[in-house]
Write a protein that holds these residues in place. Structure first.
Motif, PDB file in Angstrom:
ATOM      1  N   GLN A  54      -1.103   4.856   7.784  1.00 31.18           N
ATOM      2  CA  GLN A  54      -1.588   4.247   9.014  1.00 31.18           C
ATOM      3  C   GLN A  54      -1.714   5.315  10.090  1.00 31.18           C
ATOM      4  N   ILE A  55      -2.829   5.295  10.784  1.00 34.31           N
ATOM      5  CA  ILE A  55      -3.082   6.238  11.874  1.00 34.31           C
ATOM      6  C   ILE A  55      -3.375   5.422  13.122  1.00 34.31           C
ATOM      7  N   GLY A  56      -2.457   5.469  14.072  1.00 37.06           N
ATOM      8  CA  GLY A  56      -2.592   4.608  15.233  1.00 37.06           C
ATOM      9  C   GLY A  56      -2.416   3.165  14.792  1.00 37.06           C
ATOM     10  N   LEU A  89      -6.902   5.556   3.704  1.00 34.60           N
ATOM     11  CA  LEU A  89      -6.519   5.647   2.299  1.00 34.60           C
ATOM     12  C   LEU A  89      -6.667   7.080   1.848  1.00 34.60           C
ATOM     13  N   ILE A  90      -5.620   7.617   1.211  1.00 31.66           N
ATOM     14  CA  ILE A  90      -5.654   8.979   0.683  1.00 31.66           C
ATOM     15  C   ILE A  90      -5.439   8.931  -0.821  1.00 31.66           C
ATOM     16  N   ASP A  91      -5.891  10.003  -1.506  1.00 35.94           N
ATOM     17  CA  ASP A  91      -5.653  10.081  -2.948  1.00 35.94           C
ATOM     18  C   ASP A  91      -4.356  10.844  -3.208  1.00 35.94           C
ATOM     19  N   GLY A  92      -4.085  11.130  -4.487  1.00 40.97           N
ATOM     20  CA  GLY A  92      -2.821  11.778  -4.842  1.00 40.97           C
ATOM     21  C   GLY A  92      -2.664  13.174  -4.293  1.00 40.97           C
ATOM     22  N   SER A  93      -3.770  13.820  -3.955  1.00 45.31           N
ATOM     23  CA  SER A  93      -3.703  15.173  -3.403  1.00 45.31           C
ATOM     24  C   SER A  93      -3.604  15.181  -1.887  1.00 45.31           C
ATOM     25  N   GLY A  94      -3.676  14.004  -1.293  1.00 46.06           N
ATOM     26  CA  GLY A  94      -3.617  13.905   0.156  1.00 46.06           C
ATOM     27  C   GLY A  94      -4.976  13.880   0.819  1.00 46.06           C
ATOM     28  N   LYS A  95      -6.026  13.940   0.006  1.00 51.63           N
ATOM     29  CA  LYS A  95      -7.379  13.905   0.554  1.00 51.63           C
ATOM     30  C   LYS A  95      -7.694  12.499   1.045  1.00 51.63           C
ATOM     31  N   MET A  96      -8.265  12.412   2.233  1.00 53.05           N
ATOM     32  CA  MET A  96      -8.579  11.107   2.804  1.00 53.05           C
ATOM     33  C   MET A  96      -9.848  10.548   2.167  1.00 53.05           C
ATOM     34  N   ILE A  97      -9.708   9.380   1.562  1.00 51.00           N
ATOM     35  CA  ILE A  97     -10.838   8.719   0.914  1.00 51.00           C
ATOM     36  C   ILE A  97     -11.505   7.746   1.876  1.00 51.00           C
ATOM     37  N   ILE A  98     -10.678   7.059   2.637  1.00 52.52           N
ATOM     38  CA  ILE A  98     -11.182   6.076   3.594  1.00 52.52           C
ATOM     39  C   ILE A  98     -10.667   6.431   4.972  1.00 52.52           C
ATOM     40  N   GLN A  99     -11.551   6.592   5.907  1.00 53.63           N
ATOM     41  CA  GLN A  99     -11.166   6.888   7.283  1.00 53.63           C
ATOM     42  C   GLN A  99     -10.411   5.695   7.879  1.00 53.63           C
ATOM     43  N   PRO A 100      -9.608   5.938   8.913  1.00 60.75           N
ATOM     44  CA  PRO A 100      -8.812   4.855   9.524  1.00 60.75           C
ATOM     45  C   PRO A 100      -9.677   3.898  10.344  1.00 60.75           C
ATOM     46  N   VAL A 101     -10.327   2.977   9.631  1.00 60.49           N
ATOM     47  CA  VAL A 101     -11.203   2.018  10.304  1.00 60.49           C
ATOM     48  C   VAL A 101     -10.736   0.575  10.111  1.00 60.49           C
ATOM     49  N   TYR A 102      -9.880   0.327   9.115  1.00 58.50           N
ATOM     50  CA  TYR A 102      -9.471  -1.038   8.799  1.00 58.50           C
ATOM     51  C   TYR A 102      -8.136  -1.385   9.444  1.00 58.50           C
ATOM     52  N   ASP A 103      -7.975  -2.642   9.760  1.00 59.25           N
ATOM     53  CA  ASP A 103      -6.711  -3.113  10.330  1.00 59.25           C
ATOM     54  C   ASP A 103      -5.629  -3.207   9.272  1.00 59.25           C
ATOM     55  N   TRP A 104      -6.050  -3.389   8.009  1.00 55.19           N
ATOM     56  CA  TRP A 104      -5.082  -3.560   6.925  1.00 55.19           C
ATOM     57  C   TRP A 104      -5.748  -3.219   5.601  1.00 55.19           C
ATOM     58  N   ILE A 105      -5.014  -2.546   4.719  1.00 58.44           N
ATOM     59  CA  ILE A 105      -5.465  -2.264   3.361  1.00 58.44           C
ATOM     60  C   ILE A 105      -4.351  -2.647   2.410  1.00 58.44           C
ATOM     61  N   GLY A 106      -4.666  -3.487   1.444  1.00 64.65           N
ATOM     62  CA  GLY A 106      -3.666  -3.915   0.475  1.00 64.65           C
ATOM     63  C   GLY A 106      -3.652  -3.026  -0.757  1.00 64.65           C
ATOM     64  N   LYS A 107      -2.855  -3.410  -1.731  1.00 58.64           N
ATOM     65  CA  LYS A 107      -2.777  -2.639  -2.971  1.00 58.64           C
ATOM     66  C   LYS A 107      -3.993  -2.932  -3.845  1.00 58.64           C
ATOM     67  N   PHE A 108      -4.301  -1.991  -4.737  1.00 60.71           N
ATOM     68  CA  PHE A 108      -5.407  -2.185  -5.657  1.00 60.71           C
ATOM     69  C   PHE A 108      -4.982  -3.093  -6.807  1.00 60.71           C
ATOM     70  N   SER A 109      -5.875  -3.981  -7.171  1.00 61.88           N
ATOM     71  CA  SER A 109      -5.659  -4.882  -8.293  1.00 61.88           C
ATOM     72  C   SER A 109      -6.988  -5.066  -9.008  1.00 61.88           C
ATOM     73  N   GLU A 110      -7.017  -4.711 -10.282  1.00 63.85           N
ATOM     74  CA  GLU A 110      -8.237  -4.776 -11.079  1.00 63.85           C
ATOM     75  C   GLU A 110      -9.374  -3.988 -10.425  1.00 63.85           C
ATOM     76  N   GLY A 111      -9.019  -2.858  -9.820  1.00 67.84           N
ATOM     77  CA  GLY A 111     -10.003  -1.939  -9.273  1.00 67.84           C
ATOM     78  C   GLY A 111     -10.439  -2.186  -7.856  1.00 67.84           C
ATOM     79  N   LEU A 112      -9.963  -3.278  -7.240  1.00 66.01           N
ATOM     80  CA  LEU A 112     -10.339  -3.589  -5.868  1.00 66.01           C
ATOM     81  C   LEU A 112      -9.099  -3.778  -5.001  1.00 66.01           C
TER      82      LEU A 112
END
Length: 205
Positions: free
Chosen positions: A1-3, A8-31
């Motif tokens: 969380q930023i602010g 969302l970051i990957d295992g290397s720490g690379k940011m995949i998704i910029q901080p635009v969402y209010d909430w991100i849940g866990k992945f289930s069946e690819g989503l």
């Protein structure tokens, strides 16, 4: 969380998704479930929006379907966001073993993937099926049903406080007030011949 936004970051720490969402849940069946401005949708592992935020609430995907909330009623969508089961339930759980627990008029029952009520709402509470059995609560007591809705183990007083751990059908069932008057019930046991018991203990996880 930023602010106050989630990234969302990957295992290397690379940011995949910029901080635009209010909430991100866990992945289930690819989503993964995302929240934005009070609405919920889904993204894939690359951060692409697969189902735009449009629901009042939603659940994780399980067996290809996810519950969604629309105007205070729950239904189900597929992984393309298409409505498969119209919103009609007061509560809707994830699908497990081809069945999902739903509630109507404050009673719990089960539907199949077509939305057909295979077990009519009649229980005070119910849990997902596991190895062909589901735990149900009736009048403050707990028992197990099969996928036809038949009581395999009649609702009985439960002394084990860890009820949420009852996810397997292997339990010790005590008869009367004394042990070792007990039987061990497994997934291959002749459960249908059993009567009500006074105690119910989980053997293991």
């Amino acid at each position: 969380q930023i602010g106050d936004k989630c990234a969302l970051i990957d295992g290397s720490g690379k940011m995949i998704i910029q901080p635009v969402y209010d909430w991100i849940g866990k992945f289930s069946e690819g989503l993964a479930l995302i929240g934005l401005k009070g609405k919920f949708g889904y993204i894939d592992a690359k951060g692409r929006v697969v189902i735009r935020p449009q629901f009042d609430a939603a659940g994780n995907f399980s067996e290809g379907l996810a519950a969604f909330l629309d105007s205070a009623l729950w239904g189900y969508i597929d992984m393309q966001g298409r409505m498969v089961i119209p919103a009609q339930f007061d509560y809707a759980d994830e699908f497990k073993e081809g069945r999902a627990c739903v509630k109507q008029s404050d009673k719990a029952g089960f539907i199949d993937r077509s939305g057909t009520l295979t077990i009519l709402p009649q229980f005070d509470q119910a849990w997902n099926f596991d190895q062909g059995l589901a735990m149900v609560k009736v009048g403050g007591k707990y028992g197990f049903i099969d996928k036809n809705g038949a009581l395999v183990i009649n609702p009985t007083a439960v002394s084990n406080q860890d009820l949420l751990a009852l996810r397997i059908p292997t339990v010790i069932l005590g008869v009367g007030n004394q042990f070792p008057d007990f039987d061990v019930v497994g997934s291959d046991s002749r459960r249908g011949a059993l009567e009500a018991f006074n105690y119910l203990y989980v053997l293991g996880h």
